[in-house]
Write a protein that holds these residues in place. Structure first.
Motif, PDB file in Angstrom:
ATOM      1  N   LEU A 196       0.427   9.588 -30.040  1.00 44.27           N
ATOM      2  CA  LEU A 196       0.719  10.835 -29.314  1.00 44.27           C
ATOM      3  C   LEU A 196      -0.321  11.078 -28.225  1.00 44.27           C
ATOM      4  O   LEU A 196       0.050  11.380 -27.082  1.00 44.27           O
ATOM      5  N   PRO A 197      -1.614  10.928 -28.519  1.00 42.11           N
ATOM      6  CA  PRO A 197      -2.587  11.065 -27.434  1.00 42.11           C
ATOM      7  C   PRO A 197      -2.321  10.101 -26.266  1.00 42.11           C
ATOM      8  O   PRO A 197      -2.433  10.494 -25.103  1.00 42.11           O
ATOM      9  N   ALA A 198      -1.939   8.864 -26.562  1.00 42.69           N
ATOM     10  CA  ALA A 198      -1.670   7.908 -25.471  1.00 42.69           C
ATOM     11  C   ALA A 198      -0.522   8.407 -24.598  1.00 42.69           C
ATOM     12  O   ALA A 198      -0.575   8.329 -23.368  1.00 42.69           O
TER      13      ALA A 198
ATOM     14  N   SER B  87     -13.489   5.942 -24.077  1.00 40.08           N
ATOM     15  CA  SER B  87     -12.794   6.445 -25.266  1.00 40.08           C
ATOM     16  C   SER B  87     -12.427   7.890 -25.004  1.00 40.08           C
ATOM     17  O   SER B  87     -13.265   8.675 -24.576  1.00 40.08           O
ATOM     18  N   VAL B  88     -11.177   8.239 -25.274  1.00 40.62           N
ATOM     19  CA  VAL B  88     -10.670   9.567 -24.923  1.00 40.62           C
ATOM     20  C   VAL B  88     -10.067  10.258 -26.131  1.00 40.62           C
ATOM     21  O   VAL B  88      -9.243   9.695 -26.842  1.00 40.62           O
ATOM     22  N   SER B  89     -10.469  11.504 -26.315  1.00 37.67           N
ATOM     23  CA  SER B  89      -9.849  12.396 -27.291  1.00 37.67           C
ATOM     24  C   SER B  89      -9.012  13.401 -26.512  1.00 37.67           C
ATOM     25  O   SER B  89      -9.282  13.655 -25.343  1.00 37.67           O
ATOM     26  N   ILE B  90      -7.995  13.974 -27.135  1.00 38.48           N
ATOM     27  CA  ILE B  90      -7.235  15.004 -26.426  1.00 38.48           C
ATOM     28  C   ILE B  90      -7.580  16.407 -26.899  1.00 38.48           C
ATOM     29  O   ILE B  90      -7.000  17.378 -26.432  1.00 38.48           O
ATOM     30  N   GLY B  91      -8.547  16.537 -27.793  1.00 37.20           N
ATOM     31  CA  GLY B  91      -8.939  17.882 -28.209  1.00 37.20           C
ATOM     32  C   GLY B  91      -9.569  17.850 -29.586  1.00 37.20           C
ATOM     33  O   GLY B  91      -9.529  16.827 -30.273  1.00 37.20           O
ATOM     34  N   ASP B  92     -10.123  18.968 -29.989  1.00 30.00           N
ATOM     35  CA  ASP B  92     -10.888  19.006 -31.233  1.00 30.00           C
ATOM     36  C   ASP B  92     -10.026  19.308 -32.449  1.00 30.00           C
ATOM     37  O   ASP B  92     -10.081  20.403 -33.014  1.00 30.00           O
ATOM     38  N   TYR B  93      -9.218  18.345 -32.823  1.00 28.84           N
ATOM     39  CA  TYR B  93      -8.391  18.397 -34.019  1.00 28.84           C
ATOM     40  C   TYR B  93      -8.051  16.952 -34.325  1.00 28.84           C
ATOM     41  O   TYR B  93      -8.183  16.101 -33.466  1.00 28.84           O
ATOM     42  N   VAL B  94      -7.643  16.691 -35.564  1.00 34.56           N
ATOM     43  CA  VAL B  94      -7.417  15.299 -35.954  1.00 34.56           C
ATOM     44  C   VAL B  94      -5.929  15.003 -36.082  1.00 34.56           C
ATOM     45  O   VAL B  94      -5.190  15.754 -36.724  1.00 34.56           O
ATOM     46  N   LEU B  95      -5.492  13.931 -35.460  1.00 34.60           N
ATOM     47  CA  LEU B  95      -4.107  13.483 -35.545  1.00 34.60           C
ATOM     48  C   LEU B  95      -4.041  12.227 -36.392  1.00 34.60           C
ATOM     49  O   LEU B  95      -5.062  11.600 -36.666  1.00 34.60           O
ATOM     50  N   THR B  96      -2.827  11.853 -36.803  1.00 33.06           N
ATOM     51  CA  THR B  96      -2.678  10.685 -37.677  1.00 33.06           C
ATOM     52  C   THR B  96      -2.889   9.375 -36.936  1.00 33.06           C
ATOM     53  O   THR B  96      -3.135   8.350 -37.550  1.00 33.06           O
TER      54      THR B  96
ATOM     55  N   MET C 213      -9.292   3.945 -24.671  1.00 33.08           N
ATOM     56  CA  MET C 213      -8.901   3.917 -26.077  1.00 33.08           C
ATOM     57  C   MET C 213      -8.803   5.346 -26.578  1.00 33.08           C
ATOM     58  O   MET C 213      -9.679   6.168 -26.307  1.00 33.08           O
ATOM     59  N   THR C 214      -7.705   5.648 -27.279  1.00 30.44           N
ATOM     60  CA  THR C 214      -7.568   6.984 -27.852  1.00 30.44           C
ATOM     61  C   THR C 214      -8.328   7.024 -29.167  1.00 30.44           C
ATOM     62  O   THR C 214      -8.189   6.134 -30.004  1.00 30.44           O
ATOM     63  N   CYS C 215      -9.127   8.067 -29.321  1.00 30.40           N
ATOM     64  CA  CYS C 215     -10.045   8.134 -30.449  1.00 30.40           C
ATOM     65  C   CYS C 215     -10.565   9.566 -30.555  1.00 30.40           C
ATOM     66  O   CYS C 215     -10.995  10.129 -29.542  1.00 30.40           O
ATOM     67  N   PRO C 216     -10.486  10.183 -31.753  1.00 30.60           N
ATOM     68  CA  PRO C 216     -10.906  11.591 -31.871  1.00 30.60           C
ATOM     69  C   PRO C 216     -12.367  11.811 -31.470  1.00 30.60           C
ATOM     70  O   PRO C 216     -12.752  12.924 -31.116  1.00 30.60           O
TER      71      PRO C 216
HETATM   72 CL1  6GU Z   1      -7.237  10.408 -29.233  1.00 24.78          CL
HETATM   73  N1  6GU Z   1      -6.728  10.361 -31.822  1.00 24.78           N
HETATM   74  C1  6GU Z   1      -6.586  10.955 -33.010  1.00 24.78           C
HETATM   75  N2  6GU Z   1      -6.261  10.210 -34.076  1.00 24.78           N
HETATM   76  N3  6GU Z   1      -6.756  12.247 -33.217  1.00 24.78           N
HETATM   77  C2  6GU Z   1      -7.065  12.960 -32.145  1.00 24.78           C
HETATM   78  C3  6GU Z   1      -7.225  12.423 -30.860  1.00 24.78           C
HETATM   79  C4  6GU Z   1      -7.050  11.092 -30.743  1.00 24.78           C
HETATM   80  N4  6GU Z   1      -7.535  13.399 -30.014  1.00 24.78           N
HETATM   81  C5  6GU Z   1      -7.566  14.503 -30.735  1.00 24.78           C
HETATM   82  N5  6GU Z   1      -7.296  14.259 -32.016  1.00 24.78           N
END
Ligand code: 6GU
Length: 223
Positions: free
Chosen positions: A142-144, A129-138, A85-88
């Motif tokens: 895009l992470p998927a 649960s996976v984040s792609i980096g330390d910033y917040v996306l909408t 699951m993509t998740c910050p």
């Molecule tokens: Cl996986 N999701 C969102 N919403 N923001 C992010 C992220 C994921 N990874 C980095 N920022």
């Protein structure tokens, strides 16, 4: 063949990315099967509602568990599937994970959204649960796509010899050396002479030194 299922509330976001370049070729060549699923197709009401206000109050909306449980059950069927699951707030994605997941048979990516996803989804359905980096996306779309791109290119047979994996950044624990192509002199900017010399050993040594210097300067944490 690797199958990747993606569960999203924005199915339309994916086609330009999946239908271009190496991801397109990988699908055409049956190296990977990527399927997009609209979460709203698994809703139970006529408004196709996927989210609701958070218990305890606060801003934003939370993706409800019912449609996601229903979708995941249907999509998985009887297969053994790694569920991401993509998740910050997830663990930060890394080349190592891409390598590991490129060996899987079945992957399902749930795209997180809004303020979040009901915690019972993570509890019962999600392996990682996976984040792609330390910033917040909408949103998690895009992470998927980033996970898919990084994973698929590592599936055996997806990249040709021309696109070889060995020398690239992160593979050897350091960044890649600088590249040059023609012309040898571009507006007075000259290609390092060693690269024009034909001395393969010396070129190799030069590249190793460059990779080292570059890593020390830009990413000392990798050394
Ligand atoms: Cl996986 N999701 C969102 N919403 N923001 C992010 C992220 C994921 N990874 C980095 N920022």
């Amino acid at each position: 063949m690797l199958t990747i299922d993606i569960l999203t509330i924005f199915p339309g976001m994916f086609s330009p990315i999946l239908n271009a370049s190496i991801l397109k070729r990988a699908q055409d060549n049956k190296k990977v099967c990527i399927r997009i699923h609209d979460l709203r197709d698994y809703t139970l009401d006529k408004h196709r509602k996927v989210d609701d206000r958070p218990f305890g109050g606060g801003p934003g909306m939370v993706l409800m568990p019912e449609p996601i449980f229903k979708a995941v059950k249907k999509i998985k069927g009887r297969r053994k599937v790694r569920v991401l699951m993509t998740c910050p707030g997830g663990i930060t994605f890394h080349q190592r994970m891409a390598k590991r997941w490129a060996q899987e048979k079945n992957i399902l990516i749930i795209c997180g959204h809004y303020e979040g996803v009901d915690e019972r989804v993570r509890q019962k359905l999600v392996d990682t649960s996976v984040s792609i980096g330390d910033y917040v996306l909408t949103g998690g779309e895009l992470p998927a796509m980033i996970l898919v791109d990084a994973i698929v290119r590592l599936v055996p047979g997806v990249l040709g010899k021309e696109e070889s994996l060995y020398d690239e950044s992160f593979e050897q624990g350091r960044l890649e050396y600088p590249h040059y192509t023609r012309p040898a002199d571009f507006q007075g900017l000259k290609v390092p002479r060693i690269l024009l010399s034909g001395h393969h050993r010396q070129i190799q040594q030069w590249r190793a030194r460059q990779a080292e210097t570059r890593t020390r300067r830009q990413r000392p944490d990798l050394l």
